[in-house]
Design a protein around this motif. Structure first.
Motif, PDB file in Angstrom:
ATOM      1  N   GLY A   1     -14.262  -7.590  33.207  1.00  0.00           N
ATOM      2  CA  GLY A   1     -15.392  -8.119  33.949  1.00  0.00           C
ATOM      3  C   GLY A   1     -14.976  -9.216  34.907  1.00  0.00           C
ATOM      4  N   LEU A   2     -15.686  -9.312  35.992  1.00  0.00           N
ATOM      5  CA  LEU A   2     -15.416 -10.326  36.997  1.00  0.00           C
ATOM      6  C   LEU A   2     -15.566 -11.734  36.425  1.00  0.00           C
ATOM      7  N   THR A   3     -16.430 -11.890  35.435  1.00  0.00           N
ATOM      8  CA  THR A   3     -16.633 -13.195  34.793  1.00  0.00           C
ATOM      9  C   THR A   3     -15.341 -13.728  34.207  1.00  0.00           C
ATOM     10  N   GLY A   4     -14.570 -12.887  33.568  1.00  0.00           N
ATOM     11  CA  GLY A   4     -13.313 -13.318  32.962  1.00  0.00           C
ATOM     12  C   GLY A   4     -12.334 -13.841  33.998  1.00  0.00           C
ATOM     13  N   ILE A   5     -12.213 -13.138  35.100  1.00  0.00           N
ATOM     14  CA  ILE A   5     -11.295 -13.567  36.157  1.00  0.00           C
ATOM     15  C   ILE A   5     -11.784 -14.868  36.784  1.00  0.00           C
ATOM     16  N   THR A   6     -13.083 -14.953  37.016  1.00  0.00           N
ATOM     17  CA  THR A   6     -13.658 -16.166  37.596  1.00  0.00           C
ATOM     18  C   THR A   6     -13.388 -17.371  36.704  1.00  0.00           C
ATOM     19  N   GLN A   7     -13.601 -17.228  35.414  1.00  0.00           N
ATOM     20  CA  GLN A   7     -13.394 -18.355  34.509  1.00  0.00           C
ATOM     21  C   GLN A   7     -11.938 -18.784  34.445  1.00  0.00           C
ATOM     22  N   VAL A   8     -11.018 -17.840  34.523  1.00  0.00           N
ATOM     23  CA  VAL A   8      -9.600 -18.206  34.505  1.00  0.00           C
ATOM     24  C   VAL A   8      -9.258 -19.027  35.741  1.00  0.00           C
TER      25      VAL A   8
END
Length: 177
Positions: free
Chosen positions: A87-94
């Motif tokens: 999910g894009l959320t995971g990349i954003t949070q990293v």
């Protein structure tokens, strides 16, 4: 897993370092076509044809590969990191550093004594991973009912490895509260 938006459950994320970002991007781009072919539905059945698109998150370019309804892989190569997530959320949070893994109590109890130089580090909160498996249908409710009481006792799993001059050491820690 990193927490996703409310109601959508955890998002698995794999992060590694690379000192060769251009060649890493090229290798991952070359994997897109074979990966979409594997998930291409047969001509005589309904299904989603895999799609590849580009977007951005937290100031970095992200490649999104939609493989099936509700399932896809996103990846980004930036700032010396390779980040792959469902999910894009995971990349954003990293890339926003929104959720530092080493600050969570589960991580501290599972991998608090990690040597300063490790070659591999794996950590996951098993309860979040199991919820994700149920949400995606990878774990059937019958399996969950059978395994759930046993697996609920395991809160987190950590694995670390490091290499010495003549040996490699791997340590697995399982947190059972």
């Amino acid at each position: 897993p990193i927490s996703a938006d409310k109601g959508s459950g955890p998002v698995p994320v794999i992060v590694t370092r690379t000192s060769h970002m251009a060649s890493t991007r090229a290798i991952l781009a070359n994997l897109e076509a074979p990966l979409t072919q594997v998930f291409n539905p047969p001509a005589d059945s309904p299904g989603q044809v895999p799609e590849v698109s580009d977007t951005s998150a937290a100031g970095v370019s992200v490649h999104e590969i939609s493989l099936a309804p509700g399932f896809g892989l996103d990846y980004a190569v930036a700032r010396g990191l390779v980040v792959v997530s469902t999910g894009l959320t995971g990349i954003t949070q990293v890339f926003r550093h929104a959720a530092a893994m080493n600050g969570s109590p589960s991580f501290q109890s599972g991998l608090a004594n990690t040597p300063s130089r490790v070659t591999s580090l794996v950590f996951f909160d098993l309860s979040q991973l199991l919820r994700l498996g149920e949400q995606t249908g990878l774990i059937a409710s019958a399996q969950s009912a059978t395994l759930g009481p046993v697996l609920e006792k395991i809160h987190a799993v950590g694995l670390e490895s490091w290499r010495g001059a003549d040996d490699t050491t791997t340590q697995i820690q399982i947190q059972i509260p």
